[in-house]
Design an enzyme around this catalytic site. Structure first.
Site, PDB file in Angstrom:
ATOM      1  N   THR A 167     -11.793   2.586  -7.286  1.00  0.00           N
ATOM      2  CA  THR A 167     -12.093   3.207  -8.577  1.00  0.00           C
ATOM      3  C   THR A 167     -13.240   4.193  -8.363  1.00  0.00           C
ATOM      4  OG1 THR A 167     -13.363   1.195  -9.033  1.00  0.00           O
ATOM      5  CG2 THR A 167     -11.259   1.444 -10.167  1.00  0.00           C
TER       6      THR A 167
ATOM      7  N   THR B 189     -13.701  -2.421  -9.418  1.00  0.00           N
ATOM      8  CA  THR B 189     -14.850  -2.274 -10.311  1.00  0.00           C
ATOM      9  C   THR B 189     -14.513  -1.315 -11.448  1.00  0.00           C
ATOM     10  OG1 THR B 189     -16.372  -2.655  -8.494  1.00  0.00           O
ATOM     11  CG2 THR B 189     -17.266  -1.613 -10.457  1.00  0.00           C
TER      12      THR B 189
ATOM     13  N   ARG C 294      -1.012   3.487   7.081  1.00  0.00           N
ATOM     14  CA  ARG C 294      -1.849   2.294   7.027  1.00  0.00           C
ATOM     15  C   ARG C 294      -1.010   1.031   7.224  1.00  0.00           C
ATOM     16  NH1 ARG C 294      -6.497  -0.577   7.699  1.00  0.00           N
ATOM     17  NH2 ARG C 294      -6.991  -1.932   5.953  1.00  0.00           N
TER      18      ARG C 294
ATOM     19  N   ASP D 164       0.850  -1.184   0.000  1.00  0.00           N
ATOM     20  CA  ASP D 164       0.000   0.000   0.000  1.00  0.00           C
ATOM     21  C   ASP D 164       0.885   1.233   0.000  1.00  0.00           C
ATOM     22  OD1 ASP D 164      -3.250   0.336   0.862  1.00  0.00           O
ATOM     23  OD2 ASP D 164      -2.004   2.120   1.026  1.00  0.00           O
TER      24      ASP D 164
ATOM     25  N   ARG E 272     -16.857   6.277   3.056  1.00  0.00           N
ATOM     26  CA  ARG E 272     -16.652   6.553   1.637  1.00  0.00           C
ATOM     27  C   ARG E 272     -17.987   6.855   0.951  1.00  0.00           C
ATOM     28  NH1 ARG E 272     -13.616   1.293  -0.282  1.00  0.00           N
ATOM     29  NH2 ARG E 272     -15.112   0.429   1.207  1.00  0.00           N
TER      30      ARG E 272
ATOM     31  N   CYS F 287     -19.539   1.287  -3.735  1.00  0.00           N
ATOM     32  CA  CYS F 287     -20.001   0.527  -4.901  1.00  0.00           C
ATOM     33  C   CYS F 287     -21.308   1.045  -5.488  1.00  0.00           C
ATOM     34  CB  CYS F 287     -20.167  -0.954  -4.529  1.00  0.00           C
ATOM     35  SG  CYS F 287     -18.610  -1.848  -4.353  1.00  0.00           S
TER      36      CYS F 287
END
Length: 432
Positions: free
Chosen positions: A95, A130, A37, A32, A341, A270
């Site tokens: 994405t 995605t 993180r 990453d 998010r 999503c």
């Protein structure tokens, strides 16, 4: 030594659970770009709460591990050179879309550049992010070829196996969800399928092509988005008629083939984003999608609708609007999960502020610093004893379901609005 030496690029909600499961059987390098993180994960702390500290620590390799393939387990790094020993690279980066709802492939392209620097003959790169149909081969492969100097489908191969992670869901975890797999050649597809089949107890579905797998992923969430938009529209219609939407859905649900969807805000990584990827590609082919974009417009406006309904209820109760205090319970995009998010709860806040109301936010699951960084909103670490003219239950966290919302009101006239529909009609003034 195992034939599978795996590198996971991106250690978020998707990448980390996958890395942990693979690390129980194989050598895995987790990469990453966020040093903070990686450092937290090395200490066995996953702030997304997708993996418990004990489970994470059980697969971690020592810091001095060189990712050479000599040991099983998970090695964490921010150094691209540590990826060189892998022969399978799995990309799990986000994405997103931009402010105009156009797909943003920058994280995907950057991940492809990173892999291209260490790609070797015979390696396979699998994308899980995605995308719209064609992105893997049309957008990512040229980057891999350019950076690595290798030839696609002769010296390296690619696959696509879309992620199906549901943040906060401890029942449908990564190994218990059937996995779609695909590859750029029949041989590569078989290898990708074998890789995932080795850990996915729910089994795999080998798609006939990468484009089919990409399309399957992007319509999964588009379908949910459209269905939620339908019940959101029903909610707005029935509200005008004085009919409780949840009672209607409960009654309709007695039919065996009625689909169980509930009205609400549509956010997250999503459902609120993926339809735009399909819509963008459709328009490139000269087709303007009607239903997909109509569903998106409706769902994206639900925050404004909730805010206006709250204000109407306040006016009906003759409460002052300008300067009134409102408590919003919940800022994450779903219950019992810290994921903020693309949360559409922020739309309610912004709209209420337009009316001149003062909004305070409390969410025991959200990272307060992250909320401030992403949205510029300050959250209360705990309820501070203030009383409010309106209270909005935005997210159905378990902690909220035991609260007596009426006691938080400034008077018996305080408006209580339930976005999630978890309270009864007797307990609230309005709900979706």
């Amino acid at each position: 030594m195992s034939k599978f030496r795996i590198a996971i690029i991106g250690l978020g909600y998707v990448g980390l659970p996958l890395a942990v499961e693979f690390a129980k059987k194989y050598t895995v390098t987790g990469f990453d770009i966020k040093q903070k993180r990686v450092e937290a994960l090395r200490k066995g702390n996953d702030e997304t709460l997708e993996i418990s500290n004990d489970e994470l620590k059980s697969v971690l390799c020592a810091d001095e591990f060189t990712a050479s393939g000599a040991n099983l387990g998970l090695f964490l790094t921010t150094d691209v050179r540590d990826l060189a020993s892998a022969n399978y690279y799995i990309v799990t980066v986000p994405t997103p879309t931009d402010k105009n709802n156009r797909p943003v492939l920058i994280p995907l392209i950057k991940a492809s550049e990173t892999i291209g620097r260490v790609l070797k003959q015979g390696d396979i790169v699998v994308y899980e992010s995605t995308v719209y149909p064609g992105a893997t081969e049309e957008d990512c492969v040229p980057v891999l070829e350019k950076v690595s100097g290798l030839t696609f489908n002769k010296e390296f191969f690619v696959g696509y196996s879309p992620e199906r992670i549901n943040p906060g869901d401890k029942e449908h975890t990564v190994t218990k969800i059937k996995k779609i797999t695909s590859g750029s050649t029949p041989e590569a597809a078989a290898k990708v399928d074998a890789l995932y089949r080795s850990i996915i107890v729910a089994g795999t579905h080998l798609a006939s092509s990468i484009r089919v797998a990409e399309a399957a992923k992007v319509i999964e969430n588009s379908q949910r988005d459209i269905n939620i938009a339908f019940v959101n529209e029903l909610s707005m219609i029935f509200n005008r008629m004085g009919i409780d939407t949840h009672e209607v859905l409960e009654a309709a649900g007695t039919k065996w083939n009625f689909l169980p969807f509930s009205p609400g805000l549509v956010g997250g990584h999503c459902i609120g984003i993926d339809p735009y990827y399909l819509a963008q590609k459709a328009q490139e082919y000269g087709y303007h999608p009607e239903i997909i974009l109509a569903g998106r417009r409706l769902n994206d406006n639900m925050g404004k609708y909730v805010a206006s309904e709250v204000v109407k209820l306040m006016i009906h109760k003759e409460l002052k609007i300008k300067g009134a205090k409102v408590l919003m319970l919940g800022i994450t995009f779903k219950e019992n999960c810290p994921d903020i998010r693309n949360t559409r709860a922020v739309d309610i806040v912004e709209e209420l502020k337009q009316y001149g109301l003062e909004v305070e936010i409390h969410d025991p699951w959200a990272n307060l610093e992250e909320v401030m960084h992403e949205y510029g909103l300050k959250c209360l670490p705990k309820l501070n004893g203030n009383y409010y003219e309106a209270i909005i239950l935005t997210v159905a966290h378990d902690q909220f379901q035991s609260l007596n919302l009426r006691k938080l009101g400034s008077s018996s006239s305080t408006v209580v609005y339930d976005v999630k529909g978890i309270l009864t009609q007797d307990e609230v003034d309005g709900r979706l």
